[in-house]
Scaffold this motif. Structure first.
Motif, PDB file in Angstrom:
ATOM      1  N   ARG A   1       0.838  -1.191   0.000  1.00  0.00           N
ATOM      2  CA  ARG A   1       0.000   0.000   0.000  1.00  0.00           C
ATOM      3  C   ARG A   1       0.877   1.247   0.000  1.00  0.00           C
ATOM      4  O   ARG A   1       1.901   1.291   0.690  1.00  0.00           O
ATOM      5  N   GLY A   2       0.485   2.236  -0.773  1.00  0.00           N
ATOM      6  CA  GLY A   2       1.273   3.452  -0.887  1.00  0.00           C
ATOM      7  C   GLY A   2       2.027   3.537  -2.198  1.00  0.00           C
ATOM      8  O   GLY A   2       2.618   4.569  -2.505  1.00  0.00           O
ATOM      9  N   GLY A   3       2.012   2.429  -2.980  1.00  0.00           N
ATOM     10  CA  GLY A   3       2.589   2.494  -4.314  1.00  0.00           C
ATOM     11  C   GLY A   3       3.924   1.814  -4.507  1.00  0.00           C
ATOM     12  O   GLY A   3       4.440   1.782  -5.622  1.00  0.00           O
ATOM     13  N   GLU A   4       4.512   1.254  -3.442  1.00  0.00           N
ATOM     14  CA  GLU A   4       5.794   0.568  -3.589  1.00  0.00           C
ATOM     15  C   GLU A   4       5.599  -0.843  -4.135  1.00  0.00           C
ATOM     16  O   GLU A   4       4.654  -1.546  -3.758  1.00  0.00           O
ATOM     17  N   THR A   5       6.531  -1.284  -5.010  1.00  0.00           N
ATOM     18  CA  THR A   5       6.517  -2.637  -5.536  1.00  0.00           C
ATOM     19  C   THR A   5       7.880  -3.282  -5.270  1.00  0.00           C
ATOM     20  O   THR A   5       8.923  -2.637  -5.419  1.00  0.00           O
ATOM     21  N   PHE A   6       7.851  -4.540  -4.862  1.00  0.00           N
ATOM     22  CA  PHE A   6       9.070  -5.304  -4.595  1.00  0.00           C
ATOM     23  C   PHE A   6       9.122  -6.450  -5.592  1.00  0.00           C
ATOM     24  O   PHE A   6       8.145  -7.184  -5.758  1.00  0.00           O
ATOM     25  N   GLU A   7      10.281  -6.623  -6.251  1.00  0.00           N
ATOM     26  CA  GLU A   7      10.414  -7.635  -7.291  1.00  0.00           C
ATOM     27  C   GLU A   7      11.622  -8.530  -7.022  1.00  0.00           C
ATOM     28  O   GLU A   7      12.695  -8.050  -6.646  1.00  0.00           O
ATOM     29  N   ALA A   8      11.425  -9.843  -7.211  1.00  0.00           N
ATOM     30  CA  ALA A   8      12.504 -10.809  -7.040  1.00  0.00           C
ATOM     31  C   ALA A   8      12.092 -12.129  -7.688  1.00  0.00           C
ATOM     32  O   ALA A   8      10.891 -12.407  -7.835  1.00  0.00           O
ATOM     33  N   PRO A   9      13.047 -12.972  -8.055  1.00  0.00           N
ATOM     34  CA  PRO A   9      12.695 -14.272  -8.624  1.00  0.00           C
ATOM     35  C   PRO A   9      12.214 -15.286  -7.592  1.00  0.00           C
ATOM     36  O   PRO A   9      11.634 -16.316  -7.958  1.00  0.00           O
ATOM     37  N   GLN A  10      12.440 -14.998  -6.305  1.00  0.00           N
ATOM     38  CA  GLN A  10      12.018 -15.926  -5.252  1.00  0.00           C
ATOM     39  C   GLN A  10      11.356 -15.163  -4.104  1.00  0.00           C
ATOM     40  O   GLN A  10      11.767 -14.048  -3.760  1.00  0.00           O
ATOM     41  N   VAL A  11      10.340 -15.791  -3.518  1.00  0.00           N
ATOM     42  CA  VAL A  11       9.598 -15.198  -2.401  1.00  0.00           C
ATOM     43  C   VAL A  11       9.398 -16.246  -1.315  1.00  0.00           C
ATOM     44  O   VAL A  11       9.012 -17.384  -1.607  1.00  0.00           O
ATOM     45  N   ILE A  12       9.657 -15.857  -0.072  1.00  0.00           N
ATOM     46  CA  ILE A  12       9.329 -16.696   1.083  1.00  0.00           C
ATOM     47  C   ILE A  12       8.219 -16.001   1.860  1.00  0.00           C
ATOM     48  O   ILE A  12       8.400 -14.871   2.341  1.00  0.00           O
ATOM     49  N   ILE A  13       7.069 -16.646   1.960  1.00  0.00           N
ATOM     50  CA  ILE A  13       5.927 -16.086   2.671  1.00  0.00           C
ATOM     51  C   ILE A  13       6.016 -16.519   4.137  1.00  0.00           C
ATOM     52  O   ILE A  13       5.997 -17.714   4.445  1.00  0.00           O
ATOM     53  N   ALA A  14       6.136 -15.555   5.031  1.00  0.00           N
ATOM     54  CA  ALA A  14       6.255 -15.846   6.465  1.00  0.00           C
ATOM     55  C   ALA A  14       5.434 -14.823   7.245  1.00  0.00           C
ATOM     56  O   ALA A  14       5.930 -14.153   8.150  1.00  0.00           O
ATOM     57  N   THR A  15       4.173 -14.706   6.869  1.00  0.00           N
ATOM     58  CA  THR A  15       3.313 -13.641   7.401  1.00  0.00           C
ATOM     59  C   THR A  15       2.652 -13.979   8.719  1.00  0.00           C
ATOM     60  O   THR A  15       1.918 -13.163   9.273  1.00  0.00           O
ATOM     61  N   GLY A  16       2.878 -15.183   9.255  1.00  0.00           N
ATOM     62  CA  GLY A  16       2.372 -15.508  10.579  1.00  0.00           C
ATOM     63  C   GLY A  16       0.864 -15.583  10.668  1.00  0.00           C
ATOM     64  O   GLY A  16       0.175 -15.890   9.694  1.00  0.00           O
ATOM     65  N   ALA A  17       0.358 -15.281  11.848  1.00  0.00           N
ATOM     66  CA  ALA A  17      -1.077 -15.396  12.106  1.00  0.00           C
ATOM     67  C   ALA A  17      -1.513 -14.303  13.063  1.00  0.00           C
ATOM     68  O   ALA A  17      -0.691 -13.591  13.637  1.00  0.00           O
ATOM     69  N   ARG A  18      -2.820 -14.157  13.220  1.00  0.00           N
ATOM     70  CA  ARG A  18      -3.393 -13.160  14.133  1.00  0.00           C
ATOM     71  C   ARG A  18      -4.468 -13.841  14.970  1.00  0.00           C
ATOM     72  O   ARG A  18      -4.899 -14.958  14.674  1.00  0.00           O
ATOM     73  N   TRP A  19      -4.902 -13.135  16.023  1.00  0.00           N
ATOM     74  CA  TRP A  19      -5.963 -13.688  16.865  1.00  0.00           C
ATOM     75  C   TRP A  19      -7.234 -13.895  16.045  1.00  0.00           C
ATOM     76  O   TRP A  19      -7.648 -13.032  15.289  1.00  0.00           O
ATOM     77  N   ARG A  20      -7.833 -15.043  16.223  1.00  0.00           N
ATOM     78  CA  ARG A  20      -9.079 -15.359  15.526  1.00  0.00           C
ATOM     79  C   ARG A  20     -10.252 -14.668  16.221  1.00  0.00           C
ATOM     80  O   ARG A  20     -10.304 -14.602  17.453  1.00  0.00           O
ATOM     81  N   ARG A  21     -11.171 -14.152  15.446  1.00  0.00           N
ATOM     82  CA  ARG A  21     -12.363 -13.495  15.983  1.00  0.00           C
ATOM     83  C   ARG A  21     -13.506 -14.496  16.117  1.00  0.00           C
ATOM     84  O   ARG A  21     -13.556 -15.525  15.431  1.00  0.00           O
ATOM     85  N   LEU A  22     -14.472 -14.168  16.963  1.00  0.00           N
ATOM     86  CA  LEU A  22     -15.674 -14.993  17.112  1.00  0.00           C
ATOM     87  C   LEU A  22     -16.586 -14.874  15.900  1.00  0.00           C
ATOM     88  O   LEU A  22     -17.298 -15.808  15.554  1.00  0.00           O
ATOM     89  N   ASN A  23     -16.593 -13.675  15.300  1.00  0.00           N
ATOM     90  CA  ASN A  23     -17.474 -13.397  14.155  1.00  0.00           C
ATOM     91  C   ASN A  23     -18.946 -13.624  14.511  1.00  0.00           C
ATOM     92  O   ASN A  23     -19.690 -14.290  13.792  1.00  0.00           O
ATOM     93  N   VAL A  24     -19.348 -13.077  15.650  1.00  0.00           N
ATOM     94  CA  VAL A  24     -20.752 -13.136  16.074  1.00  0.00           C
ATOM     95  C   VAL A  24     -21.269 -11.712  16.184  1.00  0.00           C
ATOM     96  O   VAL A  24     -20.498 -10.745  16.326  1.00  0.00           O
ATOM     97  N   PRO A  25     -22.597 -11.536  16.111  1.00  0.00           N
ATOM     98  CA  PRO A  25     -23.166 -10.188  16.251  1.00  0.00           C
ATOM     99  C   PRO A  25     -22.713  -9.528  17.557  1.00  0.00           C
ATOM    100  O   PRO A  25     -22.709 -10.162  18.610  1.00  0.00           O
ATOM    101  N   GLY A  26     -22.341  -8.270  17.457  1.00  0.00           N
ATOM    102  CA  GLY A  26     -21.954  -7.497  18.630  1.00  0.00           C
ATOM    103  C   GLY A  26     -20.468  -7.456  18.901  1.00  0.00           C
ATOM    104  O   GLY A  26     -19.988  -6.565  19.618  1.00  0.00           O
TER     105      GLY A  26
END
Length: 518
Positions: free
Chosen positions: A307-332
């Protein structure tokens, strides 16, 4: 004396190279104790440098304030608190950052994004001096004020501004308001909050050409897996770019870590700092506070657009984005985040001292949360969706020894209720009998596990039902040149030490592929 001499001597050394003159303008009521205390605090703080002074004005105010002025011009940074505890670092960095110093300063692309924000923006952040997540948010917003003269950043101690925070219904820290509208609750990095502000207020178009960063290998994510992948790849002589919201990732939310082998004890903050320091021992380029919003992984050159317009380019990518707290996804749930719904016991637990609360989740995090809350709350109800608790036996035994805790198994939370401002309780259905019941509680702590941060990569990269990126024994995805490691991947058991090993394995697999390709 509010500040110890040893601390003042250390600050004196830090401020030895200040290049500008600073004044803290104090507004306080001499009839109110916090006002006198604030004046004394900042007077002591100012004694650390001949380039820092204090001006005071007596006013009838409930909460005293200190505004930072540089060379006669207000910086936009105000403390409506006595910034001790964890916020002392925020005070220190406010001066250093205003002077153009400090390792935490955002890089040029981020500064330009901040400067492009539209409208006059008044940011008010409610904190607790005991909160470990608050300083990151305060420091990020203070930096926004420094790089955009239309932004004001105020830090308010909720324990001093009790009536003010109570009127707003603040029950979680940090809670951030922008021009009177709540825009953020809980931990956050500069990039995440900047994203919110751009959505809310808009942003001018960049003046220059699009920014493209090229590398041999891109690591997306800065947690244990991402850091290990970066270090191992850099040691092979590769030009590595790390693109992340924040170095450390979810580790920074962990208070104590005792299971990294050979390290008897550390904290999330310390481990995150150590990860960054280790990466910077090598020529690793770290791009923090970036939100990846689009990827193209199919071609020989992989493209990651932030976001903001930057682009990163390479022939190889390692995805290591982890995880976040799961939501209940209930009303309220969304309606009462920051007003009764919480995720961090250490930060938000004190708001519910002496009250009845609920913990949703019977794993280690949920049971640990219930044990901590039982020490300060009148009563704790624990709700687990399955027919047994999933926590370690030693934790379950401790939980069941507490007289003010009730455990409800086979329980499904259906709704969180309140008066529109303050949470009042939750509706729960017994999954065996089908009976529904309402529980009157003041707070609900959600502890139901993790959700992988993989949405931007799927469906280009195959994932399982849980959203975890599918990998083989060498961390390879189905796309040549694309790897995944750590909590975002399908590897079992989400642990720091496992994530580190998986990051190293992904880096070695990527290098092996590079050698074979050449």
């Amino acid at each position: 004396m509010l500040l110890e001499k040893q601390l003042l001597d250390q600050v004196k050394q830090v401020f030895a190279g200040l290049g500008h003159d600073y004044i803290f303008r104090i507004s306080y009521d001499p009839a109110v104790a916090p006002g006198k205390e604030m004046l004394e605090f900042f007077t002591q703080f100012a004694s650390t440098s001949a380039r820092i002074g204090v001006e005071s004005e007596e006013k009838a105010v409930d909460v005293p304030s200190a505004t930072l002025v540089r060379d006669g011009v207000p910086t936009g940074i105000t403390f409506r608190c006595i910034p001790g505890g964890h916020e002392f670092t925020s005070l220190l960095l406010a001066v250093l950052n205003a002077d153009g110093q400090g390792r935490t300063l955002p890089d040029e692309p981020l500064r330009e994004r901040i400067a492009r924000l539209k409208d006059e923006i008044r940011l008010v952040t409610y904190v607790s001096l005991e909160c470990t997540n608050c300083p990151d948010v305060v420091q990020a917003l203070n930096q926004m004020a420094l790089f955009n003269d239309r932004i004001i950043s105020e830090t308010v101690d909720g324990n001093l501004a009790v009536a003010e925070a109570g009127k707003l219904g603040v029950k979680s820290v940090p809670t951030v308001y922008a021009n009177g509208e709540q825009i953020w609750v809980g931990k956050g990095a500069l990039g995440e909050i900047l994203d919110k502000l751009e959505e809310r207020f808009g942003s001018d178009q960049p003046a220059g050409p699009a920014i493209v960063h090229k590398a041999d290998l891109i690591v997306v994510g800065g947690g244990p897996a991402g850091a290990a992948a970066a270090v191992y790849s850099a040691r092979k002589g590769l030009d590595v770019a790390v693109v992340a919201q924040r170095v450390g990732g979810q580790v920074k939310e962990t208070t104590g870590i005792d299971n990294v082998i050979s390290v008897k004890h550390t904290t999330g903050e310390k481990l995150a700092a150590d990860l960054k320091e280790h990466m910077l021992d090598y020529p690793v380029r770290i791009y923090e506070s970036r939100t990846v919003e689009e990827v193209d992984l199919k071609g020989d050159v992989k493209k990651i657009r932030a976001r903001g317009g930057e682009t990163f380019e390479a022939p190889q990518v390692i995805i290591a984005t982890g995880a976040r707290w799961r939501r209940l996804n209930v009303p309220g749930e969304d309606d009462y985040i920051g007003h009764g719904v919480a995720f961090c016991v250490h930060c938000d637990g004190p708001f519910f001292a002496g009250k009845d609360v609920a913990v949703v989740g019977g794993g280690n995090s949920g049971v640990e949360a219930a044990i901590d809350l039982a020490a300060i709350c009148r009563h704790v109800d624990v709700f687990e969706f399955l027919k047994t608790l999933k926590a370690d036996t030693v934790l379950q035994e401790k939980l069941r020894s507490l007289s003010n805790v009730d455990v409800h198994l086979s329980s499904a939370v259906g709704r969180i209720t309140g008066d529109g401002k303050t949470l009042g309780g939750l509706d729960v259905t017994d999954r065996v009998s089908g009976e529904s019941r309402h529980y009157d509680v003041s707070g609900v702590f959600v502890q139901i596990g993790l959700q992988p941060n993989t949405e931007v990569f799927v469906p280009q990269v195959p994932a399982n039902r849980a959203g975890e990126i599918e990998i083989d024994a060498m961390c390879r995805t189905e796309i040549p040149g694309v790897y995944a490691a750590g909590d975002c991947s399908s590897v079992p058991f989400k642990q720091v030490v496992i994530a580190m090993g998986e990051g190293a394995k992904a880096a070695l697999a990527a290098f092996d592929y590079r050698l074979r390709s050449l």
